[in-house]
Each structure stands twice: as C-alpha cells, then as structure tokens.
Design a protein around this motif. Structure first.
Motif, PDB file in Angstrom:
ATOM      1  N   GLY A 224       7.735   5.301  -3.124  1.00 10.77           N
ATOM      2  CA  GLY A 224       7.077   4.058  -3.554  1.00 10.77           C
ATOM      3  C   GLY A 224       5.927   4.318  -4.496  1.00 10.77           C
ATOM      4  O   GLY A 224       5.728   3.591  -5.479  1.00 10.77           O
ATOM      5  N   VAL A 228       5.470   2.720  -8.376  1.00  8.30           N
ATOM      6  CA  VAL A 228       4.363   1.846  -8.819  1.00  8.30           C
ATOM      7  C   VAL A 228       3.484   2.540  -9.843  1.00  8.30           C
ATOM      8  O   VAL A 228       2.896   1.894 -10.717  1.00  8.30           O
ATOM      9  N   TYR A 235       0.113  -0.740  -4.553  1.00 13.05           N
ATOM     10  CA  TYR A 235       0.911  -0.341  -3.386  1.00 13.05           C
ATOM     11  C   TYR A 235      -0.062  -0.200  -2.232  1.00 13.05           C
ATOM     12  O   TYR A 235      -0.968   0.653  -2.268  1.00 13.05           O
ATOM     13  N   GLU A 276       9.524  -3.824   2.541  1.00 14.18           N
ATOM     14  CA  GLU A 276       8.398  -3.149   3.183  1.00 14.18           C
ATOM     15  C   GLU A 276       8.896  -2.180   4.255  1.00 14.18           C
ATOM     16  O   GLU A 276       9.970  -2.367   4.831  1.00 14.18           O
ATOM     17  N   PRO A 291       4.821  -2.516  -0.885  1.00 17.06           N
ATOM     18  CA  PRO A 291       4.861  -2.395  -2.344  1.00 17.06           C
ATOM     19  C   PRO A 291       4.544  -3.728  -3.018  1.00 17.06           C
ATOM     20  O   PRO A 291       4.764  -4.800  -2.442  1.00 17.06           O
ATOM     21  N   ASN A 292       4.006  -3.620  -4.227  1.00 17.76           N
ATOM     22  CA  ASN A 292       3.681  -4.822  -5.019  1.00 17.76           C
ATOM     23  C   ASN A 292       2.741  -5.758  -4.263  1.00 17.76           C
ATOM     24  O   ASN A 292       2.854  -6.984  -4.375  1.00 17.76           O
ATOM     25  N   GLU A 325      -5.350   0.399  -0.859  1.00 18.52           N
ATOM     26  CA  GLU A 325      -4.293   0.293  -1.849  1.00 18.52           C
ATOM     27  C   GLU A 325      -4.326   1.448  -2.841  1.00 18.52           C
ATOM     28  O   GLU A 325      -5.355   2.093  -3.048  1.00 18.52           O
TER      29      GLU A 325
END
Length: 370
Positions: A224, A228, A235, A276, A291-292, A325
């Motif tokens: 992940g 990103v 993330y 997730e 993520p995101n 994050e």
C-alpha cells in the motif's frame, strides 16, 4: 456434425472412391465379381450347413463360447452369419456393403471379440467355403481355383473395414480416456490452486481472530505504501489496544480474554471497507490500514468501530486507538508510521485510564489531536 447422426462410413471418412481404390489394392476385379455372382446360383443351398459347422467349431473354443453365452444369442448369430455369407456372392460391393462390414467390426469389438479371435473365425469360415467349392464347383461348371481366389480377395477386402473399425474404436477409447485425464488434470490443477490459495490464506491469518497476522500486515503495508507514494496520496494506520487486558486475563481467565479479542476482531471486520486491511499485530493489539484516507478522517471510522464493539463485547471494556498517516507532508516511512501511531495509542491509553471510555488520538502532520 454430431457423430450420432452420421453413418460409420461417414465417421471414418470412407467414400466410394476409397472403396474402389481398396479393391485395386486387393486386385479384386470385375471378373472376380462375375465369378462370385455366378456361384450364387448353387452355393446358396450349402450356406446353412456351412454356418452350422462354423459354429460347432467356434463354440469349441472356450473364449468364443463364453462370449456367445446362451442359445438365443447363438441362434441370432446363425442368422446373421447366413446373411453375411449370402452377401459374399451377391455381386454388390458398394458403400452399402461396406457399411455392413463396418457394422460387423463395431459389434464384434463391442461384445469383446479380440482381433485374434475374429481372424481365427474368418479363417475357419474361409476353409469351410473352400471345402464346399472344391467339392462342388466343377460339377456346376465353374473353376474351383478362380472361385476360391475371388472369395479370398473379397474376404481380405472385408477384413480391411472390420479392422478399420476396431482401430477407430480403440482410437476413440484412447481419446475418451485422454479427455477424461485432461479433465481430471484440470480439476486437480484447480483443486491444488484452490488448496494452495487456502493454505496461503491460512498462513497469513491469525487463528483466533481470523484477521491477518503480523507478517501479512507488513506485506499489505509495504504494498500500500508503494502505491500511494507513486501517486502522492495518503495512507493511514490505526493502532488499537484493549485497555486493562492483562488484568482481565489474570482475573477472568484466558477464555474471557479470547472472547474480548474475538469481539474486537468482529467489530473491526464489520466496519472496515473492502480495500482496507485489518490485522492482529500481537497480543491484544490490532492494526488497520486505510488507503486513500487522511488522518483527520480517522475519527469517523473509529466512531463506528467503538459503537460496533460496544454491542459485541462480553465485559465493560474499552479501546485505546492511535492514528497516523503517510502523506507528502508526513513522509513515506513504514517504521516511522507504526512508531507514530503506537505513540498516539499510548497517549490515548493514558486518558482512557482516567475517563474509563474509548479514546482516540490522531497525529496530523506534526500536530496531535484528541
């Protein structure tokens, strides 16, 4: 075209031209046809006796007697053989005639007559015919040698098609077995792939909670993070701990402790989205990868998590959660992310001891929020 609706000659691609070519190979000429037709006028009366003697000799062979099996079958074979011998002298050796020879091969193969037994029978029939010809041809104005030669050519001609059918049937059986083996191999391959997937999945799961284990957690985190970082996105990570878990284990026992861990995992599973990832990080600690998702949005998820856990928990127990994050502002360092989220979790735990309630602390860039 479906083979069920085709004749044997069509299935085996035997044509009129092919039949004529085979006659040439056997040196079976129009003269031979004329000789056989001429013999039909007198040899027909001998056919029932020829067939009777033939089956007396055949049933003396144990393997043949076993295949024939009963009187009714034997009577039917008598009739079929008489028809066949009559056809030898009718003078019509076209596609219809060949179709019957192919059918003979099909039937003999189906009932289990091996090629050696079939050839033995044909040889016996030919000898019986030659005995009749030797004893009766001259008095009927025919040359015995020419007639025997014509019969021999025709029977060799017939045997080609009978054995073509044997070979074709064996090829079909081999193809059928091959298809079965291919199907089995394909199913086995699918089964192995599925079992491998299941074993891989099991090796990545924590047996108690059915969430991912720590090793799988790091694999998902690295994957992940790489994604990103390429697009410059965010993330987030939530680090969850059960408050006073050791005391619960010591006082209530490990069974109750396990029930609490299972309740946490069920609450997590019921609230995370498909993209997730949730894992049991170790002991009573859990991690969720989002993520995101920016850090400032983690509180919305935790509200749902706390609510779900409160409905499932077996005791009055609370959770402490720390969040952080990876982003352009915070950087893309995996170890640093975990340390930052873990730090926020311990700050949340300190307040939870005071309030007795679920607590969340999230690090946003360099700021801390309660």
């Amino acid at each position: 075209m479906n083979k069920v609706f085709q004749s044997l000659s069509e299935q085996m691609r035997i044509t009129d031209h092919d039949i004529e070519r085979r006659k040439v190979f056997m040196s079976f000429t129009n003269k031979d046809v004329s000789i056989l037709k001429e013999a039909s006028s007198w040899i027909t009366s001998f056919i029932p006796e020829i067939v009777r003697q033939f089956y007396v000799l055949q049933t003396g062979i144990p393997e043949i007697a076993l295949i024939i099996g009963d009187r009714e079958t034997l009577n039917n074979l008598h009739k079929s053989m008489q028809v066949y011998v009559c056809e030898l002298f009718e003078g019509e050796y076209d596609l219809t005639y060949v179709e019957k020879r192919l059918r003979i091969g099909k039937v003999h193969h189906r009932i289990g007559v091996s090629p050696k037994l079939y050839l033995s029978g044909i040889n016996q029939l030919q000898l019986l015919l030659e005995d009749i010809i030797d004893g009766n041809a001259e008095e009927n104005g025919m040359n015995a040698k020419d007639l025997k030669r014509a019969v021999r050519k025709l029977m060799y001609f017939d045997n080609q098609f009978v054995f073509d059918t044997y070979i074709s049937s064996l090829q079909l059986e081999v193809e059928s077995v091959n298809h079965q083996l291919e199907d089995y191999a394909s199913r086995l391959e699918d089964t192995v792939a599925e079992r491998t997937r299941e074993l891989t999945e099991l090796s990545q799961k924590d047996p108690l909670t059915n969430l991912y284990n720590q090793r799988a957690f790091y694999e998902h985190l690295e994957k992940g993070m790489s994604q990103v970082e390429r697009v410059g996105g965010a993330y987030s990570l939530l680090y969850i701990d059960v408050n006073k878990f050791k005391a619960i284990n010591d006082i209530k026992g490990h069974k109750v402790g396990d029930e609490i861990l299972i309740a946490v995992s069920k609450a997590i599973s019921s609230t995370i989205r498909k993209q997730e990832t949730a894992a049991r990080y170790g002991g009573d600690e859990f991690c969720i990868l989002l993520p995101n998702t920016k850090a400032e949005n983690l509180s919305f998820y935790c509200e749902r998590l706390f609510d779900a856990f409160d409905k499932m928990k077996p005791l009055d127990v609370t959770l402490s959660v720390g969040g952080a994050e990876m982003s352009p502002a915070a950087g893309y360092n995996i170890d640093d992310l975990i340390i930052r989220a873990d730090k926020q979790m311990y700050l949340a735990k300190q307040k939870a001891h005071t309030t007795g309630k679920h607590q969340l602390r999230v690090e946003i860039k360099t700021l801390e929020q309660v």
